[in-house]
Scaffold this active site. Structure first.
Site, mmCIF file in Angstrom:
data_model
loop_
_atom_site.group_PDB
_atom_site.id
_atom_site.type_symbol
_atom_site.label_atom_id
_atom_site.label_comp_id
_atom_site.label_asym_id
_atom_site.label_seq_id
_atom_site.Cartn_x
_atom_site.Cartn_y
_atom_site.Cartn_z
ATOM 1 N N TRP A 198 -94.161 13.515 -56.094
ATOM 2 C CA TRP A 198 -92.884 13.403 -56.785
ATOM 3 C C TRP A 198 -92.435 14.818 -57.186
ATOM 4 O O TRP A 198 -93.237 15.614 -57.656
ATOM 5 C CB TRP A 198 -93.036 12.515 -58.032
ATOM 6 C CG TRP A 198 -91.795 12.548 -58.874
ATOM 7 C CD1 TRP A 198 -90.638 11.881 -58.640
ATOM 8 C CD2 TRP A 198 -91.581 13.332 -60.055
ATOM 9 N NE1 TRP A 198 -89.706 12.208 -59.591
ATOM 10 C CE2 TRP A 198 -90.260 13.100 -60.481
ATOM 11 C CE3 TRP A 198 -92.371 14.221 -60.786
ATOM 12 C CZ2 TRP A 198 -89.706 13.709 -61.604
ATOM 13 C CZ3 TRP A 198 -91.828 14.832 -61.906
ATOM 14 C CH2 TRP A 198 -90.507 14.562 -62.308
ATOM 15 N N ASP A 366 -78.321 5.141 -63.913
ATOM 16 C CA ASP A 366 -79.085 4.136 -64.652
ATOM 17 C C ASP A 366 -78.509 3.900 -66.056
ATOM 18 O O ASP A 366 -78.061 4.832 -66.706
ATOM 19 C CB ASP A 366 -80.527 4.667 -64.757
ATOM 20 C CG ASP A 366 -81.506 3.604 -65.168
ATOM 21 O OD1 ASP A 366 -81.082 2.478 -65.445
ATOM 22 O OD2 ASP A 366 -82.707 3.924 -65.194
ATOM 23 N N ARG A 442 -93.775 3.118 -64.787
ATOM 24 C CA ARG A 442 -92.480 3.366 -65.443
ATOM 25 C C ARG A 442 -92.000 2.108 -66.175
ATOM 26 O O ARG A 442 -90.818 1.771 -66.124
ATOM 27 C CB ARG A 442 -91.434 3.827 -64.428
ATOM 28 C CG ARG A 442 -90.346 4.672 -65.057
ATOM 29 C CD ARG A 442 -89.103 4.796 -64.179
ATOM 30 N NE ARG A 442 -88.210 5.776 -64.755
ATOM 31 C CZ ARG A 442 -86.901 5.813 -64.543
ATOM 32 N NH1 ARG A 442 -86.332 4.944 -63.757
ATOM 33 N NH2 ARG A 442 -86.171 6.730 -65.093
ATOM 34 N N TRP A 476 -79.174 3.474 -54.361
ATOM 35 C CA TRP A 476 -80.189 2.402 -54.368
ATOM 36 C C TRP A 476 -81.537 3.032 -54.667
ATOM 37 O O TRP A 476 -82.132 3.667 -53.807
ATOM 38 C CB TRP A 476 -80.188 1.731 -53.009
ATOM 39 C CG TRP A 476 -81.157 0.617 -52.779
ATOM 40 C CD1 TRP A 476 -82.461 0.539 -53.143
ATOM 41 C CD2 TRP A 476 -80.878 -0.595 -52.072
ATOM 42 N NE1 TRP A 476 -83.019 -0.632 -52.728
ATOM 43 C CE2 TRP A 476 -82.060 -1.356 -52.057
ATOM 44 C CE3 TRP A 476 -79.750 -1.118 -51.443
ATOM 45 C CZ2 TRP A 476 -82.151 -2.594 -51.421
ATOM 46 C CZ3 TRP A 476 -79.845 -2.342 -50.816
ATOM 47 C CH2 TRP A 476 -81.040 -3.076 -50.819
ATOM 48 N N ASP A 477 -81.993 2.835 -55.888
ATOM 49 C CA ASP A 477 -83.228 3.499 -56.308
ATOM 50 C C ASP A 477 -84.429 2.581 -56.130
ATOM 51 O O ASP A 477 -84.288 1.365 -55.941
ATOM 52 C CB ASP A 477 -83.077 3.909 -57.783
ATOM 53 C CG ASP A 477 -83.840 5.178 -58.120
ATOM 54 O OD1 ASP A 477 -84.788 5.511 -57.388
ATOM 55 O OD2 ASP A 477 -83.484 5.816 -59.128
ATOM 56 N N MET A 478 -85.620 3.141 -56.188
ATOM 57 C CA MET A 478 -86.869 2.366 -56.070
ATOM 58 C C MET A 478 -87.961 3.232 -56.689
ATOM 59 O O MET A 478 -88.468 4.129 -56.057
ATOM 60 C CB MET A 478 -87.143 2.088 -54.588
ATOM 61 C CG MET A 478 -88.152 1.009 -54.309
ATOM 62 S SD MET A 478 -89.838 1.533 -54.508
ATOM 63 C CE MET A 478 -90.038 2.696 -53.164
ATOM 64 N N ASN A 479 -88.268 2.933 -57.964
ATOM 65 C CA ASN A 479 -89.031 3.895 -58.757
ATOM 66 C C ASN A 479 -90.516 3.609 -58.937
ATOM 67 O O ASN A 479 -91.151 4.229 -59.772
ATOM 68 C CB ASN A 479 -88.386 4.044 -60.138
ATOM 69 C CG ASN A 479 -87.217 5.012 -60.101
ATOM 70 O OD1 ASN A 479 -87.347 6.124 -59.605
ATOM 71 N ND2 ASN A 479 -86.071 4.588 -60.601
ATOM 72 N N CYS A 525 -82.798 6.173 -52.516
ATOM 73 C CA CYS A 525 -83.473 7.022 -53.487
ATOM 74 C C CYS A 525 -84.745 6.300 -53.866
ATOM 75 O O CYS A 525 -84.777 5.076 -53.916
ATOM 76 C CB CYS A 525 -82.563 7.196 -54.710
ATOM 77 S SG CYS A 525 -83.337 8.026 -56.108
ATOM 78 N N ASP A 547 -85.986 14.424 -56.999
ATOM 79 C CA ASP A 547 -85.553 14.520 -58.394
ATOM 80 C C ASP A 547 -85.583 15.972 -58.857
ATOM 81 O O ASP A 547 -85.079 16.290 -59.933
ATOM 82 C CB ASP A 547 -86.480 13.696 -59.303
ATOM 83 C CG ASP A 547 -86.040 12.237 -59.374
ATOM 84 O OD1 ASP A 547 -84.965 11.915 -58.845
ATOM 85 O OD2 ASP A 547 -86.794 11.431 -59.960
HETATM 86 C C1 GLA Z 1 -84.945 7.976 -60.575
HETATM 87 C C2 GLA Z 1 -83.934 8.728 -59.741
HETATM 88 C C3 GLA Z 1 -83.062 9.579 -60.645
HETATM 89 C C4 GLA Z 1 -82.358 8.697 -61.635
HETATM 90 C C5 GLA Z 1 -83.380 7.889 -62.424
HETATM 91 C C6 GLA Z 1 -82.710 6.863 -63.298
HETATM 92 O O1 GLA Z 1 -85.856 8.838 -61.155
HETATM 93 O O2 GLA Z 1 -84.574 9.495 -58.776
HETATM 94 O O3 GLA Z 1 -82.125 10.296 -59.889
HETATM 95 O O4 GLA Z 1 -81.479 7.844 -60.966
HETATM 96 O O5 GLA Z 1 -84.285 7.203 -61.557
HETATM 97 O O6 GLA Z 1 -83.612 6.098 -63.992
#
Ligand code: GLA
Length: 739
Positions: A198, A366, A442, A476-479, A525, A547
């Site tokens: 990351w 977010d 998270r 479209w995120d995926m954390n 993302c 990020d």
């Molecule tokens: C991830 C994305 C960031 C942001 C945060 C929001 O970390 O990579 O760019 O959108 O989530 O929670």
């Protein structure tokens, strides 16, 4: 046709490469050649040498020189004398794992159609693609195997996949089903790949092949920050500018394995596909299994050429055609400006300021839904937070659209928070093994997208928001990655299908939304660049590269990423200093000069900037718009490599299609006292054209700029430069052909 099929020999020819294989004496397939284009002829006896080695199994008593392990194979099975890792493995109900796929017939067609459930290559523009499908059959199990090949001659790309069709009465287990295998006759290559983490994704790693196994892989149900499915094999003397190199990638976003095995005879077997660990598929009677497609490419013109031909291939044969050739808007994203602390009024101050600076799209990140004021809550509740937006999200969207700006929104569709209405209604939608604790990451958990009702819920929730706000763009995120992976609806012997079924569910959701809303631009993302892969690229034409927006770190990340992916795919933003990830102070000009070579955006509170900073951003936006076409679509050349040469210097450039315009950038990290002179050797210009640099009077021929280079005094007179006596400075050069 440039696929030649003669006497059970198959020669796939692209403009500059040849790939040849044939049916062997036992009916299975042997590989003959992959490399620079050679003439077609009826047979290549010298390329299938049958030599008898001691202490090795042979096919038959009367064929002691037919030794599977000494042969280059096309799609190898295991257990009949080839002890190298196989491309597939099928288990019968009695436990036997031997297969014997014998050639039956083949078909050759023009063009390339998309796969049904997976992202895949296509040829919508009749760009000379040809598709060859070989049908093989295993008599004992009655399984039919299709080996699918498409050549894209103009980009020197070959796409391969395999399809297993069970025509027998019994359910079989497919334990391994890779997409492609290449058996190269020697091992004098460097293995080049892009490890990371990351916030430091896709750094370049290069090391000579060694005996045994080396690989890149993922078991995270995502292509991952840590390894990327793109890798190369290059001769030791190959550079960005010259030499032989193979590139391999997979059109897939889940667990993968790209493995190179150097065997006892110093040959190299490359295997590419879904990682066999955490995979097994029940192949029921009359069902089939389709592997993802592997992308293979070769050049003897160096790694810049490889990146360019792959980039062109993706633009023309993989990326959503609605966006492939479309310039991307300059955006401002509120994440690093506000995090979760915003309301409509605060956002509108950013929007208004952005409008005056010429920025074209506002992306609300977010925190706009449920009651999400921090990252512990509300994922899954994709309806607006009325505290932040008492008049609804459409009110904000309307104001943005009235300013003639586009509106984009952040979603993290695959996730669920325990504190959410969705979890309270459907606790069983969360992926977790029975009687086990679900491991948080998270503060969130993953929805089981293999279940169709989950995908349907998400389609409806997201569609309502898209329609209500007339949305132009989705981030479209995926954390997080999946733990305790278990499918509540799957039988015990299907549990190893879940990783793949999950990815198929992600694709189903993407497919539905991109079809329902063809004008919405998607940016993928995954905590930055954790899912930067070709499967995503098929649906989402751009991706959040990392990020980490620190200009210095971004040089390495964008440089590494550029080997496998074109710059139009890379979201690149200017953020505030000191940088959130590194604490580093870099000049605003340098941050912009790095972000220009991608899809430019801003991610800082522009309302807090001084007038001179605002003026600088306005000038940057104007400059980028003027040169947007070449920044986003120009041929990209890496010049000075910070991983291989001086880590203090990175440089690269873009050139337009008729070589009348180029923009080069040279970045120097730390300043040096009394420095030696430096030269920037340009690439990709027309050697016979005359050019000016930064509108100065002197005229240079292209050959001079490429072979003698731009000398130090010129570098100091750059188009836009930070104080040359400062650290982290960037010089840009606008190179224009004289008319
Ligand atoms: C991830 C994305 C960031 C942001 C945060 C929001 O970390 O990579 O760019 O959108 O989530 O929670």
């Amino acid at each position: 046709m440039t696929i030649y099929c003669n006497n059970q020999q198959f020669h796939l020819q692209t403009n500059h490469t040849s790939y040849i294989f044939k049916v062997l004496a036992n009916g299975e397939l042997g590989q003959l050649y992959y490399g620079p284009k050679i003439h077609d002829k009826p047979s290549y006896t010298n390329l299938t040498i049958r030599e008898e080695h001691d202490a090795m199994p042979a096919w038959r008593l009367d064929q002691s020189d037919f030794q599977p392990e000494a042969l280059k194979q096309e799609y190898a099975s295991f257990g009949k004398g080839d002890f190298r890792y196989p491309a597939f493995q099928l288990t019968e109900t009695n436990g036997s794992r031997i297969s014997e796929f014998v050639y039956q017939n083949h078909t050759l067609t023009k063009g390339k159609t998309r796969l049904a459930q997976l992202p895949s290559s296509f040829d919508d523009t009749n760009d000379a693609a040809e598709t060859l499908t070989l049908v093989l059959k295993d008599a004992v199990t009655a399984v039919r195997l299709h080996l699918n090949y498409t050549i894209f001659p103009n980009q020197d790309v070959i796409v391969r996949s395999a399809t297993f069709v069970n025509e027998g009465p019994h359910t079989l287990t497919l334990n391994t089903a890779l997409s492609a295998q290449i058996d190269l006759p020697d091992a004098k290559y460097d293995f080049i790949h892009f490890p990371g983490s990351w916030a430091r994704e896709r750094h370049l790693s290069r090391a000579p092949l060694h005996d045994g196994i080396q690989s890149v892989s993922s078991l995270r149900t995502a292509s991952s920050h840590q390894q990327n499915p793109f890798c190369m094999l290059a001769r030791p003397d190959t550079t960005d500018h010259d030499g032989e190199v193979f590139g391999f990638n997979l059109i897939y976003s889940g667990n993968f394995l790209n493995q190179v095995e150097v065997d006892q005879f110093e040959t190299s077997r490359i295997l590419i596909g879904i990682n066999p660990t955490e995979f097994a598929w029940q192949l029921t009677p009359n069902s089939s299994f389709q592997t993802p497609e592997a992308v293979l490419s070769y050049t003897n013109q160096g790694m810049n050429q490889l990146s360019q031909q792959l980039g062109q291939f993706y633009q023309e044969h993989l990326v959503n055609p609605n966006f492939a050739q479309q310039q991307r808007p300059i955006l401002i994203n509120n994440w690093e400006a506000t995090f979760f602390d915003f309301d409509e009024a605060k956002l509108m101050t950013i929007v208004s300021e952005a409008k005056t600076l010429g920025i074209e799209m506002f992306v609300l990140d977010d925190g706009w839904f449920g009651h999400r004021d921090d990252d512990t809550t509300s994922l899954g509740d994709w309806f607006v937070d009325k505290t932040k937006f008492p008049n609804g999200l459409s009110h904000l969207a309307t104001q943005i659209h009235q300013l003639d700006m586009k509106f984009g929104l952040w979603f993290e569709p695959e996730m669920i928070s325990l504190d959410s209405e969705l979890y309270r209604a459907h606790p069983d939608w969360l992926i977790c093994a029975p009687n086990r604790q679900a491991t948080p990451s998270r503060n969130q958990y993953v929805l089981d997208l293999s279940r169709s009702e989950v995908v349907t819920y998400l389609i409806e929730q997201m569609s309502a928001v898209i329609t209500e706000t007339k949305l132009d763009y989705i981030k479209w995120d995926m954390n997080r990655n999946i733990t305790e992976i278990f499918g509540n609806e799957l039988a015990p012997n299907q549990q190893l299908e879940l990783s793949h079924r999950y990815i198929l569910g992600v694709y189903k959701l993407y497919d539905a939304l991109t079809k329902r809303f063809p004008n919405v631009l998607f940016e993928s993302c995954a905590s930055g660049g954790g899912r930067f892969d070709l499967g995503m690229m098929y649906y989402a034409p751009q991706a959040w590269t990392s990020d980490n927006t620190d200009a210095v770190e971004r040089l390495n990340i964008q440089f590494g990423t550029s080997y496998g992916y074109p710059q139009i795919m890379m979201g690149a933003h200017v953020s505030d200093v000191p940088n959130g990830q590194t604490g580093r102070m870099t000049p605003l000009e340098t941050r912009a000069a790095v972000a220009y070579f991608g899809d430019l955006g801003y991610e800082l509170d522009i309302t807090q900037l001084s007038d001179s900073e605002k003026a600088a951003i306005k000038a940057q936006v104007t400059f980028y718009k003027k040169y947007r076409q070449i920044f986003q679509f120009g041929r990209f050349y890496r010049l000075d490599n910070p991983f291989a040469d001086d880590p203090n210097v990175t440089s690269w450039m873009v050139v337009n299609s008729d070589q009348s315009l180029a923009i080069a950038a040279r970045y120097q990290l730390l300043n040096q006292p009394n420095p030696k002179s430096c030269r920037l050797f340009l690439q990709g210009l027309d050697p016979n054209k005359q050019y000016t640099v930064n509108d100065q009077p002197e005229v240079f021929y292209g050959d001079e700029l490429m072979t003698a280079g731009l000398l130090s005094p010129r570098i100091l007179k750059a188009h836009s430069e930070t104080t040359t006596l400062a650290d982290f400075h960037a010089n840009l050069f606008i190179i224009k052909a004289c008319h």
